[in-house]
Motif scaffolding. Structure first.
Motif, PDB file in Angstrom:
ATOM      1  N   ILE A  46       9.830   3.811 -10.691  1.00  0.00           N
ATOM      2  CA  ILE A  46      10.554   2.798  -9.894  1.00  0.00           C
ATOM      3  C   ILE A  46      10.118   3.281  -8.250  1.00  0.00           C
ATOM      4  N   THR A  47       9.950   4.300  -8.117  1.00  0.00           N
ATOM      5  CA  THR A  47       9.518   4.675  -6.744  1.00  0.00           C
ATOM      6  C   THR A  47       8.123   4.185  -6.124  1.00  0.00           C
ATOM      7  N   LEU A  48       7.413   3.422  -7.177  1.00  0.00           N
ATOM      8  CA  LEU A  48       5.939   2.993  -6.697  1.00  0.00           C
ATOM      9  C   LEU A  48       6.046   1.790  -6.051  1.00  0.00           C
ATOM     10  N   HIS A  50       4.830  -2.094  -5.148  1.00  0.00           N
ATOM     11  CA  HIS A  50       4.256  -3.103  -6.239  1.00  0.00           C
ATOM     12  C   HIS A  50       2.775  -3.087  -6.424  1.00  0.00           C
ATOM     13  N   GLY A  51       2.064  -2.651  -5.439  1.00  0.00           N
ATOM     14  CA  GLY A  51       0.579  -2.557  -5.837  1.00  0.00           C
ATOM     15  C   GLY A  51       0.426  -1.615  -6.641  1.00  0.00           C
ATOM     16  N   ASP A  52       0.899  -0.486  -6.398  1.00  0.00           N
ATOM     17  CA  ASP A  52       0.694   0.948  -7.338  1.00  0.00           C
ATOM     18  C   ASP A  52       1.293   0.647  -8.859  1.00  0.00           C
ATOM     19  N   ARG A  62      -1.709  -1.976   3.672  1.00  0.00           N
ATOM     20  CA  ARG A  62      -1.985  -1.627   2.340  1.00  0.00           C
ATOM     21  C   ARG A  62      -1.022  -1.420   1.377  1.00  0.00           C
ATOM     22  N   ASN A  63      -1.244  -1.238   0.118  1.00  0.00           N
ATOM     23  CA  ASN A  63      -0.138  -0.995  -0.904  1.00  0.00           C
ATOM     24  C   ASN A  63       0.626   0.207  -0.314  1.00  0.00           C
ATOM     25  N   GLY A  64       2.083   0.094  -0.469  1.00  0.00           N
ATOM     26  CA  GLY A  64       2.822   1.397  -0.196  1.00  0.00           C
ATOM     27  C   GLY A  64       2.806   1.304   1.501  1.00  0.00           C
ATOM     28  N   ALA A  65       2.521   0.558   2.064  1.00  0.00           N
ATOM     29  CA  ALA A  65       2.548   0.920   3.540  1.00  0.00           C
ATOM     30  C   ALA A  65       4.197   0.806   4.194  1.00  0.00           C
ATOM     31  N   GLY A  66       4.715  -0.325   3.573  1.00  0.00           N
ATOM     32  CA  GLY A  66       6.198  -0.250   3.872  1.00  0.00           C
ATOM     33  C   GLY A  66       6.616  -1.731   4.214  1.00  0.00           C
ATOM     34  N   LYS A  67       5.612  -2.528   3.648  1.00  0.00           N
ATOM     35  CA  LYS A  67       6.042  -4.092   4.123  1.00  0.00           C
ATOM     36  C   LYS A  67       7.431  -4.516   3.637  1.00  0.00           C
ATOM     37  N   THR A  68       7.379  -4.392   2.263  1.00  0.00           N
ATOM     38  CA  THR A  68       8.747  -4.823   1.339  1.00  0.00           C
ATOM     39  C   THR A  68       9.979  -3.887   1.859  1.00  0.00           C
ATOM     40  N   THR A  69       9.718  -2.583   2.071  1.00  0.00           N
ATOM     41  CA  THR A  69      10.710  -2.080   2.727  1.00  0.00           C
ATOM     42  C   THR A  69      11.283  -2.483   3.871  1.00  0.00           C
ATOM     43  N   THR A  70      10.506  -3.004   4.967  1.00  0.00           N
ATOM     44  CA  THR A  70      10.840  -3.512   6.158  1.00  0.00           C
ATOM     45  C   THR A  70      11.602  -4.800   5.891  1.00  0.00           C
ATOM     46  N   PRO A 117      12.078 -12.461  -2.091  1.00  0.00           N
ATOM     47  CA  PRO A 117      11.746 -11.208  -2.730  1.00  0.00           C
ATOM     48  C   PRO A 117      10.214 -11.071  -3.305  1.00  0.00           C
ATOM     49  N   GLU A 118       9.746  -9.802  -2.999  1.00  0.00           N
ATOM     50  CA  GLU A 118       8.541  -9.594  -3.766  1.00  0.00           C
ATOM     51  C   GLU A 118       8.795  -9.759  -5.381  1.00  0.00           C
ATOM     52  N   SER A 119       9.905  -9.528  -5.885  1.00  0.00           N
ATOM     53  CA  SER A 119      10.131  -9.504  -7.393  1.00  0.00           C
ATOM     54  C   SER A 119      10.227 -10.952  -7.810  1.00  0.00           C
TER      55      SER A 119
HETATM   56  N1  LIG Z   1      13.224   2.778  -4.780  1.00  0.00           N
HETATM   57  C1  LIG Z   1      12.121   3.478  -4.184  1.00  0.00           C
HETATM   58  N2  LIG Z   1      12.356   4.725  -4.302  1.00  0.00           N
HETATM   59  C2  LIG Z   1      11.514   5.582  -3.579  1.00  0.00           C
HETATM   60  N3  LIG Z   1      10.516   5.203  -2.864  1.00  0.00           N
HETATM   61  C3  LIG Z   1      10.083   3.966  -2.743  1.00  0.00           C
HETATM   62  C4  LIG Z   1      10.907   2.944  -3.407  1.00  0.00           C
HETATM   63  N4  LIG Z   1      10.671   1.677  -3.196  1.00  0.00           N
HETATM   64  C5  LIG Z   1       9.464   1.890  -2.648  1.00  0.00           C
HETATM   65  N5  LIG Z   1       9.310   3.155  -2.167  1.00  0.00           N
HETATM   66  C6  LIG Z   1       8.101   3.769  -1.643  1.00  0.00           C
HETATM   67  O1  LIG Z   1       8.005   3.084  -0.081  1.00  0.00           O
HETATM   68  C7  LIG Z   1       6.796   3.046   0.390  1.00  0.00           C
HETATM   69  C8  LIG Z   1       6.548   1.787   0.638  1.00  0.00           C
HETATM   70  O2  LIG Z   1       6.954   0.829  -0.330  1.00  0.00           O
HETATM   71  P1  LIG Z   1       6.805  -0.727  -0.243  1.00  0.00           P
HETATM   72  O3  LIG Z   1       7.173  -1.585  -1.394  1.00  0.00           O
HETATM   73  O4  LIG Z   1       7.437  -1.105   0.996  1.00  0.00           O
HETATM   74  O5  LIG Z   1       5.237  -0.806   0.162  1.00  0.00           O
HETATM   75  P2  LIG Z   1       4.572  -2.237   0.279  1.00  0.00           P
HETATM   76  O6  LIG Z   1       3.985  -2.188   1.793  1.00  0.00           O
HETATM   77  O7  LIG Z   1       5.505  -3.359  -0.017  1.00  0.00           O
HETATM   78  O8  LIG Z   1       3.268  -2.208  -0.916  1.00  0.00           O
HETATM   79  P3  LIG Z   1       3.222  -3.397  -1.796  1.00  0.00           P
HETATM   80  O9  LIG Z   1       2.017  -4.207  -0.980  1.00  0.00           O
HETATM   81  O10 LIG Z   1       2.316  -2.726  -2.754  1.00  0.00           O
HETATM   82  O11 LIG Z   1       4.156  -4.190  -2.094  1.00  0.00           O
HETATM   83  C9  LIG Z   1       5.876   3.269  -0.888  1.00  0.00           C
HETATM   84  O12 LIG Z   1       5.254   4.638  -0.797  1.00  0.00           O
HETATM   85  C10 LIG Z   1       6.658   3.508  -2.285  1.00  0.00           C
HETATM   86  O13 LIG Z   1       6.275   4.364  -2.895  1.00  0.00           O
END
Ligand SMILES: Nc1ncnc2c1ncn2[C@@H]1O[C@H](COP(=O)(O)OP(=O)(O)OP(=O)(O)O)[C@@H](O)[C@H]1O
Ligand SMILES: Nc1ncnc2c1ncn2[C@@H]1O[C@H](COP(=O)(O)OP(=O)(O)OP(=O)(O)O)[C@@H](O)[C@H]1O
Ligand SMILES: [Mg+2]
Ligand SMILES: [Mg+2]
Lengths: 268, 355, 372, 255, 334
Positions: A160-162, A164-166, D53-61, D100-102
């Motif tokens: 769950i901590t990954l 989406h792309g991962d 790139r993946n995991g950059a933090g876009k969704t989190t933002t 949302p992404e999901s």
């Molecule tokens: N629920 C969570 N608990 C812990 N870490 C998280 C959680 N959700 C996301 N992360 C971490 O936060 C970082 C940013 O995640 P995020 O989903 O914002 O990336 P992203 O830019 O949206 O990537 P993608 O393009 O793959 O969606 C990632 O390293 C991810 O592992």
């Protein structure tokens, strides 16, 4: 060109298809999602399945991998009819698939997700008396696949901590770890960032290069399709409307119309 | 060697290891570091409950199956021994036969329930087990000629297990080594073995698949695991261990009856212990059982003193009155879910990160 | 040193209310008999109260603890028959006296009995005989009881009792309803159908522990079929609900207004003063047990078990119900029962029954069932 | 609903150019420190693209803006009001819609019911509905179908339609094109253009560069929980080295 | 805007026929018509009472996916709360006038529902909140709540049974030939039907039902759409508790003696009903309740031994026919 063509596959056709579907159909209530689809797939060839949203691509996959039971028609693997098999049995028979909507073990570690796949492959699931950790070779195999998708660094994190792309990459790793004869990818690169996409594509290339796996791929990204496809199948409203050489198929009117949407996309 | 014994599933926390060692040696030496009937009784109950709860955790914590039929199997084991001993002249052979018959019945029932469960959704499964269990209890009290109805049966055990029998002339550490003590050590050692076996099961490839099923059954199936088979197997394993625990219980109490063996109370106790201790980790069963059973046996004494101290505050005195101990049990239920979402073991290990 | 007495009762769980009454009665009993000094033979009496939650295994463990760890001289208990039965062997193991109160199962003074067991409470058979003694006339009888050990025990006894009491009445039907029955329509229908065309007088005897279905049946107007109800006595809160059925007759173990003796007067007065309600069924029982203990100790002038047994066998002692005595053969306390009628005009909420006749112990020939 | 008028004139004019502004936003998820000081600014009426790139933090933002993760530090100014502390519903009511992404469609409910819920102010406006059907004919076809049974792409359409069913000040869209067929992607492009025209501001997270390159006005690139580049889309679209540097993307393989 | 090849699924009617079919099938077995009538009417009425007690549970489960094992506590509390009105106003109940009696009862019911609603609110806050979406923990924590509630009842009202006499005018029965129908049961029938209709309409004719079902699947998203889901949940839970309270009053008056355990005693029965109905379906729950009460009565008359397990047998039978209960949840049409 409504046929299950064997002639026009670019790789020299091996005499017997590894996987084939005959008049495969399923309907949900009144709605026919997959309609009389017949096709043969050959080892070493990569077939891309395209079609509008809701054309029936994923459902077709589900019918092959056993997530859904066909209303009519049959699926056979290396000549054996597996229509009656359940999902698990088909997987063990050698049909592997990655899911379009990521579908993993959320609270297990990335490593464990892959290890379970390897373990299933090794077929020691019912072993009660040995220690999972004593099966070192399995763990190494799992690690190997994690490296191949560049996830080794997240090895011990829960899924769950990954991001989406991962998750998408993990999905692919699991499929590889199952080492199936038939590999089905459902939009593996969806939502994967542009710099990651090549990683997965190269993986698929490598597998393809091994020349003994049968690869089915659902993809909407045209560049990806062009760079990989030996052959393209077009589904539309559940029916197979085109099958053959990438170039010819992509050029065909129906694809231009309904799928790529040159002109207005009328129905879906 | 030691690692192998624990199936490479180490406590992974100093505090936890300390507690486990304490419990182990405490139980091992119980007869000689305590005096009187109650402490020994408590210790034996702890041993048996550890197995009962651990086996339940195999279902609940590892496979994610919520079953309410666990007490039923516990009861079957117990009645197996009870009926055997009350029917024939008390002897080891009789006991063995009783247990065997019980185990056979157990497997049969577990299979039946398991297979039935395939048709219905998880939550329905737990409700069905609830129904089956309660009707079994009804049955047990209905066949009063055989089972003694609500009153249950009090029976005799082989000579050397009775308080009358004395192993040595004189006391050892102020405890006469009578049949009770012998029985205790039989119970204790069998429980240790069963626990180690369970540890092995959950850390085997099989155990890992169970966890996968808990997480995402659909995906487990897609990976090629016939989840049905695994769930049923887990079901039978757990049931068998529960039955064995029941047999031990009967042997210890020299009594079987629906209230003690089949009642829903036993079920809730099991659930509570699992949660307090921590789901999905067998060590949770150990810690949980120890704490809970001790509390159950001594909470009231504490409260008695408490309420005496509070006589001049009527309401408080009321609330702390020993007759209200159930109230505190309930509070315990709630608080444990609040503060130990991952159980004590989870807390001690810090977070529920898996390997 | 002190004289220790253990009182074991099902103080938590379903039987909590009963256990509470027993405890109150027992303590008040000692208070009355020792004139508040809580002393006998110049020694202090120490009562240790234990809660077996009506669980047989607990009962066992607690009794063992009482004898073994607390070193009590006499134990009294317990509420549930199951638990009491499980206790009997323990008394034998420790060679100490157990006075059973208020468990009613016949087996306690029957085949499960041993010489360390005495019982102040009445047993099912006594209930049955009392009831039977009111049915001298012929006619037809049906029974309604709960479908468990207690119920079957009671009906078996009742039928036996009828013959012993030499009643000409004929038993035409036995209805056993599930313990947890909530809707009594079906049983009622079966009973009515069974009794309807049988010779008069038609009687339906209800033997039910816990909240009695009496009302539910009465509401269906059994008199339509010329059927009379005969409820077994119950605790006050239950009988309060019967006021609408004035005239209905039955038999009961104790009702505060019936016995006329000093002890009872004190109990009623004192209890009403302290708890704003008259003493009930189990209060009297507890009191009687206390009296048994006290009388035994003061007569024997010792706590030695053997001495006590010899004293107690055949011992007569006062209780709120008048005199009781432990008969030698099975140590069951023989006692009188009461034949009651539900009052028409009740003066207050506790004024429920009127006495038809006190049934003296002599009219209750309890058979001796312990093969001794 | 706060409106800029209540703000000081300065704030008002500022709010006029910037609808949304994040200043030094930090977000923690559990023990993880995900966003490490994000500064981001979305001009009113514009379409801002968030790459990375993946995991950059876009969704989190996006989730932080929406209040689904709470910012542990920093401010989120929306329409001249700091929404960092507000609850998610209040934020939504302030005029922000979220894809949302999901996708997070309600699978138990039919397509109709999904949209019905999204239309907060009661009934759905029919011509707006028809307008949406124009882009996503599938929705019309599966109107009374349980959304859970839809195909991946169709679910995506439902998610997007939910955000469009009523006019909102700001749309937060997380990777809308994933799983969509080219034809639909085109109509999606149309949709966004028309939304912009009806001055709806859009913050778009996207991986598909071809999709955004002639759609976005401004662009921000994230990496490791920080914004590492901001500028106009033009500049980035024309400058391949920059793309190479920021996105590790060479047009050779992706045109 | 319907699409020809996608018929929205037809209403599922089969379960509706179960009750009448069962009743009629029994007539020949029972033989005497008056007896049959008595049993059937009594059964239906009993079913109504059971339904009222179960409705709250199924509501809370269906809408919020919360398995409340503590539901029984609200039943008990409801009954006890009613005594606080009924016992002081005893005088009024002994007056033999239907309207006065009903008035007092109404008052008691309102009070009981108020109390249970408030309690439910607190319960949701303190006990349910931390465990949304985790069935197991819900089961445990609500069991805890149940025990606590029962004990508190003991502390407040004492452990002795409390007699709760029926008002004079509701005593006794009406006679149709040889068939007897208790008056009180008729009241139960009326109340039951009212409750059922009210719930059915609210859930199917308003946005509320949708909102909550969506909220259960994905609360985050519902909030992101701008709804305050938490408040809604609390409201629903309070409503569910209030229904339990109502059920408690009805039940208490039927049993006429209150014990703290009266709630937990009915729990198994209630759960079976809710399962038979298909967890969460109000309609299913309604039918389930009627079925169960009828089966119990018929069994009690024809084969008393079987009555012990008739409920469970019924449940097994239904689940074999429909593994998810009469009306599976998720589908509309409560
Ligand atoms: N629920 C969570 N608990 C812990 N870490 C998280 C959680 N959700 C996301 N992360 C971490 O936060 C970082 C940013 O995640 P995020 O989903 O914002 O990336 P992203 O830019 O949206 O990537 P993608 O393009 O793959 O969606 C990632 O390293 C991810 O592992
Ligand atoms: N379980 C189901 N129940 C009912 N209808 C379904 C179900 N699964 C799929 N469908 C319908 O079948 C059709 C095909 O779905 P499918 O997922 O195969 O499309 P797809 O080709 O994968 O589309 P996409 O490219 O968007 O993934 C859709 O119209 C969908 O609504
Ligand atoms: Mg798809
Ligand atoms: Mg993302």
């Amino acid at each position: 060109m409504q046929t299950s063509s064997t002639s026009s596959v670019s790789t020299p056709p091996v005499s017997t298809p590894s996987l084939s579907t005959r008049d495969l159909s399923i309907h949900f209530g009144g709605h026919v999602a997959v309609n009389q689809v017949s096709a043969d797939f050959y080892p070493g060839s990569l077939t891309v399945i395209v079609g509008p949203n809701g054309a029936g691509k994923t459902t077709y996959f589900n019918l092959i991998s056993g997530q859904l039971n066909a209303s009519s028609g049959s699926v056979s693997l290396f000549g054996q009819d597996i229509t009656k098999f359940g999902a698990a049995k088909r997987t063990r028979a050698g049909i592997g698939r990655a899911f379009q909507l990521t579908n993993l073990f959320p609270h297990l570690s990335v490593m464990e997700n892959v290890r379970l796949a390897v373990q299933s492959r090794a077929g020691i699931g019912l072993n009660i008396f040995s220690l999972w950790s004593s099966h070192k070779e399995l763990i190494q195999r799992a690690e190997h696949y994690l490296e191949r998708v560049a996830l080794a660094n997240r090895r011990d994190d829960r899924v769950i901590t990954l991001s989406h792309g991962d998750k998408r990459k993990l999905e692919v790793a699991i499929l590889l770890a199952l080492e199936p004869e038939i590999m089905m990818f459902d939009e593996p690169t969806a939502g994967m960032s542009v710099d990651e996409v090549p990683v997965v594509l190269n993986l698929i290339q490598e597998v393809k290069a091994e020349k003994n796996k049968t690869i089915l791929l659902v993809e909407h990204k045209m560049d990806v399709v062009r760079s990989l496809a030996d052959r393209i199948i077009v589904l539309h409203n559940g029916t197979l409307v085109a099958d053959g050489e990438p170039a010819t198929v992509m050029a065909s009117a129906i694809v231009q119309e309904a799928y790529l949407g040159k002109g207005v996309a009328q129905d879906v | 060697m030691f690692r192998q014994l624990l199936s490479d599933d180490l406590p992974r926390s100093r505090m936890l290891s300390a507690l486990l060692l304490l419990t182990f040696f405490g139980l091992a030496a119980a007869p000689f570091i305590t005096s009187g009937a109650r402490p020994l009784n408590t210790a034996a109950t702890i041993c048996i409950y550890i197995i009962l709860v651990a086996s339940y955790d195999l279902l609940l914590g590892y496979t994610g199956i919520v079953s309410f039929a666990h007490t039923m199997f516990f009861g079957i084991g117990a009645y197996g021994v009870g009926l055997a001993l009350s029917s024939g002249t008390p002897g080891w052979g009789v006991i063995i036969i009783g247990i065997l018959l019980a185990l056979i019945l157990t497997v049969a029932l577990a299979l039946m329930i398991g297979l039935f469960a395939l048709r219905v959704r998880a939550i329905f499964y737990s409700m069905i087990t609830l129904a089956v269990a309660s009707s079994f209890a009804v049955l047990a009290s209905q066949l009063s000629d055989l089972t003694g109805g609500e009153d249950g049966i009090t029976f005799r055990v082989p000579e050397i297990l009775t308080p009358g029998f004395q192993l040595f002339e004189n006391d050892i550490f102020g405890r006469t080594v009578d049949g009770k003590v012998i029985t205790y050590y039989i119970v204790f050692s069998i429980c240790v073995l069963l626990f180690l076996f369970l540890l092995r099961v959950v850390n085997s490839p099989f155990g890992r698949v169970l966890q996968a099923i808990r997480e995402n059954e659909f995906r487990a199936e897609a990976l090629g695991y016939r989840t049905v088979v695994y769930r049923v197997l887990a079901n039978c394993l757990a049931a068998l261990l529960a039955a064995l625990a029941g047999a031990l219980m009967a042997l210890w109490l020299r009594y079987v009856g629906p209230k003690t063996m089949l009642s829903f109370e036993v079920m809730t106790d099991i659930l509570l212990i699992v949660v307090i201790g921590g789901m999905g980790t067998l060590y949770g069963a150990v810690i949980g059982a120890a704490l809970f059973i001790i509390a159950q046996n001594y909470l009231k004494n504490l409260m008695a003193q408490g309420s005496e101290a509070l006589v001049d505050f009527p309401i408080l005195a009321q609330i702390f009155h020993p007759d209200r101990w159930m109230l505190w049990l309930g509070v315990l239920f709630i608080l444990s879910v609040y503060f130990f979402p991952t159980g004590i073991v989870g807390k001690l290990r810090g977070g529920l990160r898996q390997r | 040193q002190d004289i220790k007495i253990a009182l074991i009762a099902g103080k938590t769980g379903a039987l909590e209310p009963y256990a509470k009454e027993t405890e109150t009665g027992f303590m008040m009993g000692l208070e009355y008999l020792t004139g508040g000094k809580m002393e006998v033979n110049g020694k202090k009496i120490k009562v240790i109260i234990k809660d077996d939650q009506s669980k047989p295994d607990m009962g066992r463990a607690l009794l063992a603890e009482a004898y073994g760890d607390d070193k009590v001289d006499i134990a009294v208990g317990t509420t549930s028959s199951g638990s009491a039965l499980a206790m009997l062997p323990v008394a034998e193991e420790y060679k100490k006296i157990l006075i059973v109160e208020p468990a009613v199962a016949d087996a306690i003074t029957g085949d499960k009995w041993n010489r360390y067991i005495f019982r102040t409470s009445r047993n099912s058979m006594q209930d049955a005989l009392a009831a039977a003694s009111t049915i001298k006339s012929g006619g037809s009888i049906a029974f309604l009881s709960q479908d468990n050990a207690f119920g079957r025990d009671a009906i078996k006894a009742a039928k036996e009792a009828l013959t012993t009491a030499g009643s000409k009445a004929k038993v035409v039907h036995e209805e056993f309803a599930a313990q947890n029955t909530t809707d009594f329509t079906a049983p009622a229908q079966r009973i009515f159908d069974a009794l309807k065309n049988k010779p008069e007088p038609r009687l339906l005897q209800i033997v039910w522990a816990g909240p009695s279905p009496m009302n539910k049946l009465a509401d269906l107007k059994p008199e339509r079929f010329g059927i009379n109800l005969a409820p077994g006595g119950n605790i006050l809160p239950v009988m309060k609900l019967w006021k609408s059925y004035a005239g209905t007759q039955g038999t009961i173990y104790y009702y505060y207004d019936f016995p006329k003796n000093k002890m009872n007067d004190w109990l009623v007065a004192e209890h009403t003063k302290r708890f704003k309600a008259p003493p009930d069924f189990f209060t009297a029982g507890g009191f009687a047990a206390a009296s048994a203990v006290y009388t035994a100790l003061s007569k024997a002038q010792s706590t030695n078990t053997e001495k006590l047994i010899t004293t107690m066998e055949g011992m007569e002692f006062d209780t709120p119900k008048g005199k009781m005595n432990f008969r030698k053969d099975d140590h069951q306390a023989l006692q009188s029962m009461y034949h009651f009628k539900i009052k028409k005009d009740q003066k207050n909420e506790w004024d429920i029954l009127e006495l038809v006749r006190e049934i003296p112990a002599s009219d209750i020939p309890v058979p001796v069932k312990n093969k001794r | 609903m706060s409106d800029a008028a209540t703000q000081a004139p300065a704030g008002q004019t500022q709010a006029a150019q910037k609808l949304l502004e994040l200043k030094g936003v930090h977000t923690h998820i559990g023990e993880y420190h995900i966003l490490q000081g994000v500064d981001l600014c979305v001009p009113r009426g514009g379409l801002a693209v968030l790459l990375g790139r993946n995991g950059a933090g876009k969704t989190t933002t996006l989730r932080t803006i929406m209040g689904l993760w709470k910012a542990s530090q920093g401010s989120v100014q929306f329409d001249g009001q700091n929404i960092a502390a507000l609850s998610t519903p209040s934020i939504a009511q302030a005029g922000i819609a979220y894809v949302p992404e999901s996708m997070a469609i309600f699978s138990d409910l039919t397509v109709k019911e999904n949209l019905h819920l999204a239309a907060r102010n009661g009934a759905m406006n029919t011509e707006r509905l028809e307008w949406i059907f124009g882009f996503f004919p599938a929705l019309k076809k599966f109107w009374n179908y349980p959304a859970g049974n839809l195909s991946g792409g169709q679910k995506q359409m439902v998610a997007i339609a939910r955000a469009m069913i009523e006019p909102r000040k700001l749309l937060l869209v997380d990777e809308p094109t994933k799983g969509l067929a080219p034809a639909i992607i085109q109509s999606l492009m149309e949709a966004f253009k028309e939304l912009k025209a009806s001055d709806t501001t859009i913050l778009l997270v996207e991986q598909n560069f071809n999709f955004v390159k002639n759609l976005g006005d401004t662009v921000a690139v994230m990496d490791d929980g920080r914004v590492v580049h901001t500028g106009t889309m033009r500049e980035l679209a024309d400058n391949e080295d920059l793309q190479q540097k920021l996105l590790g993307l060479s047009l050779a393989s992706h045109q | 805007m319907n699409n020809p090849d996608l018929p929205s699924k037809p209403r599922d009617l089969a379960p509706l026929f179960l009750v009448p079919v069962l009743a009629l099938a029994m007539l020949p077995l029972i033989g005497s018509f008056p007896t049959w009538l008595t049993l059937t009417v009594a059964g239906l009425a009993m079913g109504m009472m059971i339904f009222i007690m179960s409705s709250g549970l199924t509501l809370v489960f269906g809408l919020m996916d919360v398995l409340n094992f503590g539901h029984g506590a609200f039943v008990a509390v409801g009954a006890y709360a009613a005594t606080m009105v009924l016992l002081p106003m005893k005088g009024w109940l002994e007056i033999d006038s239907l309207w006065v009696n009903l008035g007092v009862l109404g008052l008691a019911v309102l009070f009981a529902m108020l109390v249970t609603a408030i309690l439910g609110w607190a319960f949701e806050r303190l006990i349910i909140m931390p465990v949304y979406g985790q069935h197991l923990k819900q089961i445990l924590i609500t069991m805890g709540g149940m025990i606590v509630a029962e004990q508190i009842i003991g502390v407040i009202w004492g452990v002795e049974q409390i007699p709760l006499p029926l008002p004079e005018s509701l005593r006794g029965a009406i006679f149709i030939g040889d068939a007897a129908i208790e008056k009180y049961r008729l009241i139960a029938v009326v109340v039951g039907i009212v409750v059922f209709l009210a719930m059915f309409l609210i859930l199917n004719r308003t946005k509320l039902g949708l909102l909550i079902r969506a909220g259960v699947e994905n609360g985050e998203m519902v909030e992101a759409l701008g709804y305050r889901i938490r408040r809604l949940f609390i409201a629903v839970f309070a409503a569910g508790s209030a229904l339990a309270g109502l059920g408690g009053v009805m039940w208490g008056l039927y049993k006429e003696t209150l014990t703290a355990a009266m709630g937990s005693e009915v729990m198994v029965m209630v759960f079976i009903v809710v399962i038979i109905g298909g967890l969460g379906s109000v309609g299913g729950c309604f039918i389930g309740a009627l079925l169960m009460a009828l089966v119990t009565n018929y069994a009690g008359f024809l084969a008393p031994k079987f009555a012990l397990v008739s409920n469970i047998a019924l449940m097994m039978a239904i689940l074999l026919w429909r593994p998810a209960g009469l009306y599976a949840i998720g589908r509309r049409g409560a």
